[in-house]
Motif scaffolding. Structure first.
Motif, mmCIF file in Angstrom:
data_model
loop_
_atom_site.group_PDB
_atom_site.id
_atom_site.type_symbol
_atom_site.label_atom_id
_atom_site.label_comp_id
_atom_site.label_asym_id
_atom_site.label_seq_id
_atom_site.Cartn_x
_atom_site.Cartn_y
_atom_site.Cartn_z
ATOM 1 N N ARG A 74 48.522 34.743 48.911
ATOM 2 C CA ARG A 74 49.486 35.808 49.208
ATOM 3 C C ARG A 74 48.820 37.150 49.499
ATOM 4 N NH1 ARG A 74 51.643 32.667 45.064
ATOM 5 N NH2 ARG A 74 53.735 31.804 45.430
ATOM 6 N N TYR A 117 47.581 18.154 55.510
ATOM 7 C CA TYR A 117 48.614 17.426 54.773
ATOM 8 C C TYR A 117 48.608 16.011 55.325
ATOM 9 C CZ TYR A 117 50.747 21.535 52.588
ATOM 10 O OH TYR A 117 50.989 22.647 51.818
ATOM 11 N N PRO A 148 44.390 28.278 52.839
ATOM 12 C CA PRO A 148 45.433 27.862 53.783
ATOM 13 C C PRO A 148 46.806 28.419 53.413
ATOM 14 C CG PRO A 148 44.871 26.058 52.305
ATOM 15 C CD PRO A 148 43.938 27.175 51.977
ATOM 16 N N HIS A 178 49.000 25.416 43.704
ATOM 17 C CA HIS A 178 49.702 25.797 44.932
ATOM 18 C C HIS A 178 50.382 27.164 44.767
ATOM 19 C CE1 HIS A 178 50.483 23.605 48.771
ATOM 20 N NE2 HIS A 178 51.339 24.569 48.959
ATOM 21 N N GLY A 179 49.724 28.019 44.023
ATOM 22 C CA GLY A 179 50.288 29.357 43.837
ATOM 23 C C GLY A 179 51.631 29.326 43.117
ATOM 24 N N ARG A 231 53.916 27.126 43.367
ATOM 25 C CA ARG A 231 54.984 26.729 44.297
ATOM 26 C C ARG A 231 55.342 25.257 44.164
ATOM 27 N NH1 ARG A 231 55.118 30.621 48.480
ATOM 28 N NH2 ARG A 231 55.476 29.250 50.227
ATOM 29 N N THR A 285 45.181 18.685 50.911
ATOM 30 C CA THR A 285 46.059 19.195 49.848
ATOM 31 C C THR A 285 46.839 18.039 49.245
ATOM 32 O OG1 THR A 285 46.195 21.331 50.918
ATOM 33 C CG2 THR A 285 47.941 20.808 49.348
ATOM 34 N N SER A 288 45.906 26.218 57.904
ATOM 35 C CA SER A 288 46.904 25.270 57.393
ATOM 36 C C SER A 288 47.364 24.290 58.476
ATOM 37 C CB SER A 288 48.113 26.066 56.889
ATOM 38 O OG SER A 288 49.244 25.226 56.756
ATOM 39 N N GLN A 333 42.939 22.617 56.746
ATOM 40 C CA GLN A 333 43.680 22.036 55.614
ATOM 41 C C GLN A 333 44.595 20.952 56.144
ATOM 42 O OE1 GLN A 333 47.318 22.967 55.109
ATOM 43 N NE2 GLN A 333 47.380 21.224 53.708
ATOM 44 N N ASP A 360 42.158 28.909 43.218
ATOM 45 C CA ASP A 360 43.103 29.884 43.757
ATOM 46 C C ASP A 360 44.293 30.004 42.817
ATOM 47 O OD1 ASP A 360 45.042 27.910 44.278
ATOM 48 O OD2 ASP A 360 44.616 27.827 46.419
ATOM 49 N N GLY A 361 45.176 30.975 43.110
ATOM 50 C CA GLY A 361 46.379 31.165 42.298
ATOM 51 C C GLY A 361 46.363 32.498 41.583
ATOM 52 N N GLY A 362 47.084 33.453 42.130
ATOM 53 C CA GLY A 362 47.219 34.747 41.458
ATOM 54 C C GLY A 362 46.061 35.690 41.683
ATOM 55 N N LYS A 402 42.305 19.664 47.405
ATOM 56 C CA LYS A 402 42.946 20.900 46.912
ATOM 57 C C LYS A 402 44.209 20.569 46.131
ATOM 58 C CE LYS A 402 45.048 25.209 48.647
ATOM 59 N NZ LYS A 402 46.498 24.999 48.620
ATOM 60 N N GLY A 444 50.666 28.616 55.262
ATOM 61 C CA GLY A 444 51.433 28.141 56.414
ATOM 62 C C GLY A 444 52.096 29.274 57.187
ATOM 63 N N ARG A 493 44.360 38.583 43.051
ATOM 64 C CA ARG A 493 44.793 39.795 43.753
ATOM 65 C C ARG A 493 43.713 40.869 43.766
ATOM 66 N NH1 ARG A 493 47.747 36.439 44.564
ATOM 67 N NH2 ARG A 493 49.980 36.235 44.192
HETATM 68 C C1 LIG Z 1 53.479 31.369 52.061
HETATM 69 C C2 LIG Z 1 52.526 30.335 51.560
HETATM 70 C C3 LIG Z 1 52.268 29.217 52.343
HETATM 71 C C4 LIG Z 1 51.348 28.281 51.902
HETATM 72 N N1 LIG Z 1 51.048 27.219 52.717
HETATM 73 C C5 LIG Z 1 50.110 26.334 52.323
HETATM 74 C C6 LIG Z 1 49.728 25.277 53.198
HETATM 75 O O1 LIG Z 1 50.226 25.157 54.301
HETATM 76 N N2 LIG Z 1 48.794 24.411 52.749
HETATM 77 C C7 LIG Z 1 48.208 24.525 51.509
HETATM 78 O O2 LIG Z 1 47.366 23.711 51.148
HETATM 79 N N3 LIG Z 1 48.554 25.520 50.678
HETATM 80 C C8 LIG Z 1 49.471 26.426 51.061
HETATM 81 N N4 LIG Z 1 49.804 27.450 50.217
HETATM 82 C C9 LIG Z 1 49.132 27.578 48.922
HETATM 83 C C10 LIG Z 1 47.876 28.454 49.039
HETATM 84 O O3 LIG Z 1 46.855 27.785 49.740
HETATM 85 C C11 LIG Z 1 47.317 28.804 47.665
HETATM 86 O O4 LIG Z 1 47.176 27.640 46.897
HETATM 87 C C12 LIG Z 1 48.190 29.812 46.910
HETATM 88 O O5 LIG Z 1 48.761 30.734 47.801
HETATM 89 C C13 LIG Z 1 47.350 30.557 45.886
HETATM 90 O O6 LIG Z 1 48.137 31.416 45.128
HETATM 91 P P1 LIG Z 1 48.275 33.000 45.426
HETATM 92 O O7 LIG Z 1 49.061 33.113 46.676
HETATM 93 O O8 LIG Z 1 49.002 33.494 44.234
HETATM 94 O O9 LIG Z 1 46.909 33.564 45.588
HETATM 95 C C14 LIG Z 1 50.716 28.415 50.648
HETATM 96 C C15 LIG Z 1 50.995 29.543 49.872
HETATM 97 C C16 LIG Z 1 51.883 30.497 50.311
HETATM 98 C C17 LIG Z 1 52.126 31.698 49.469
#
Ligand SMILES: Cc1cc2nc3c(=O)[nH]c(=O)nc-3n(C[C@H](O)[C@H](O)[C@H](O)COP(=O)(O)O)c2cc1C
Length: 384
Positions: free
Chosen positions: A330, A129, A77, A275-276, A278, A155, A106, A127, A306-308, A251, A79, A310
């Motif tokens: 990403r 929220y 997911p 969450h990447g 974030r 999430t 998302s 997904q 997930d996370g990183g 998640k 956004g 590529r």
């Molecule tokens: C621009 C962006 C928007 C995202 N929006 C959501 C979202 O709406 N819901 C959610 O569960 N995760 C969201 N995520 C997290 C991603 O699902 C995921 O956990 C994360 O991107 C993984 O890391 P990576 O981008 O480094 O692969 C978002 C990530 C990014 C980069």
């Protein structure tokens, strides 16, 4: 020219997107320590090369979230895909379908689940929220049922929204109106702007009957993130289970105890995720957290990561470390921004090719074998 890899997609997305959107996708929380750790820790994991096995076309199909898919990675997911290119959600769903993998849509999407369902009858997850407004939350779950979503992915690492300092600087998800700075920036990206003006969505479709969230995307983005329930707790997972009897995924798990608790609360799977990078800055990378979580939940419970991610080799490392499947974030969001549906197809092709070559050079016949025993008779195939 086709996108070569995720870095290429990022570079080309940067040329195409307004700064505000590029930074929103690219950035992480606070000092971005966890964002960097996700990548660095993948890079630190060695893979074992095994020769003279005769294996050249490993079987890349994988079972996760209750189904068999063509590949062990899917579109997670992300956004606002429809802001990176018009009809972004539909394009992502079609590219995923063509590759034989699911898209998880998302909550924060321009297109609704129904719109995406109309674009493709391929595998689709939703997904969620959990919003303070439980009526709206129940409506979203009902929409997922109506669209025959294959899984509900809740999430849980976002109840308190972290600070992404790049968004603070750009005003995204802070300002409810277009600022002169944003307008100036949009004007420097005429291809993106023309596409959005001619074909882009004007609002979040799932909120069409919810005027209290506002009418423009900027307003809805602010109100949606403020609408997430910060008091979310384990009892709410029980409530969600009463609303949804399909595959339920939690998640945003990073601690073994939480994974065990999610399993006990009725989840069918968890996504090991920060969450990447974030949300909690300073949290562990996901690849580092994974083995202890696998150990805690046992071998049968479905774990996604997930996370990183590529590259194909990242996916091999995640599966050898105990994941059943991997979600891209990403990597595909940038590909979509750079080149639309074809961009996602390019990236999926590039990652598939790299994964195939990685397994062949490791001497591993299939994703199932890699998952079962790290590829070779139970010996550790990755280590540090
Ligand atoms: C621009 C962006 C928007 C995202 N929006 C959501 C979202 O709406 N819901 C959610 O569960 N995760 C969201 N995520 C997290 C991603 O699902 C995921 O956990 C994360 O991107 C993984 O890391 P990576 O981008 O480094 O692969 C978002 C990530 C990014 C980069």
């Amino acid at each position: 020219m086709a996108l070569v890899n995720a870095d290429d997609a990022r570079r080309r997305a940067r040329r195409r997107l307004p700064r505000m959107l590029f930074d929103y996708i690219d950035g992480g929380a606070f000092a971005e320590t966890t964002l960097r750790a996700n990548r660095r820790d993948f890079d630190d994991v060695p893979l074992r090369q095994t020769v003279l096995t005769g294996i050249h076309t490993p079987d890349l199909s994988a079972q996760y979230l209750g189904q068999q898919y063509a590949l062990p990675f899917m579109l997670g997911p992300v956004g606002f895909l429809g802001l990176y290119t018009s009809q972004g959600e539909q394009k992502a769903a079609r590219a995923a379908h063509a590759a034989g993998i699911p898209l998880c849509l998302s909550t924060f999407s321009i297109a609704s689940l129904g719109d995406v369902r109309t674009a493709t009858n391929g595998p689709l997850q939703f997904q969620l929220y959990v919003m303070k407004d439980r009526g709206l939350t129940a409506e979203l779950i009902a929409a997922a049922k109506a669209a025959k979503a294959d899984a509900l992915v809740v999430t849980v690492d976002c109840a308190v929204t972290s600070v992404r300092e790049r968004d603070l600087i750009n005003g995204f998800r802070i300002s409810k109106r277009l600022t002169p700075g944003m307008l100036l920036n949009f004007a420097t990206k005429p291809r993106w702007l023309t596409d959005q003006i001619l074909r882009g969505g004007r609002s979040v479709r799932a909120l069409a009957d919810r005027p209290e969230f506002g009418s423009s995307i900027l307003e809805q983005a602010v109100n949606l993130s403020q609408g997430i329930d910060p008091s979310l707790n384990w009892n709410d997972i029980g409530w969600i289970r009463t609303q949804w009897d399909g595959t339920l995924v939690i998640k945003g798990i990073l601690a073994p105890d939480d994974a065990v608790r999610a399993k006990a609360a009725g989840a069918d799977a968890v996504v090991v995720s920060n969450h990447g990078g974030r949300q909690l800055d300073g949290a562990s990378s996901t690849i580092r957290a994974l083995p202890a979580i696998r150990e805690a939940v046992g071998n049968e419970f479905c774990l996604m990561l997930d996370g990183g991610v590529r590259r194909g080799s990242d996916i091999a490392k995640a599966i050898a470390g105990g994941a059943d499947g991997v979600m891209l974030g990403r990597a595909y969001a940038f590909a979509l921004a750079a080149a639309g549906e074809r961009g996602i197809t390019d990236i999926l092709d590039a990652i598939r090719t790299e994964l195939r070559i990685t397994l062949a050079l490791m001497g591993v016949p299939s994703i199932a074998a890699l998952r079962r025993d790290g590829g070779r008779g139970g010996q550790q195939i990755i280590g540090r």
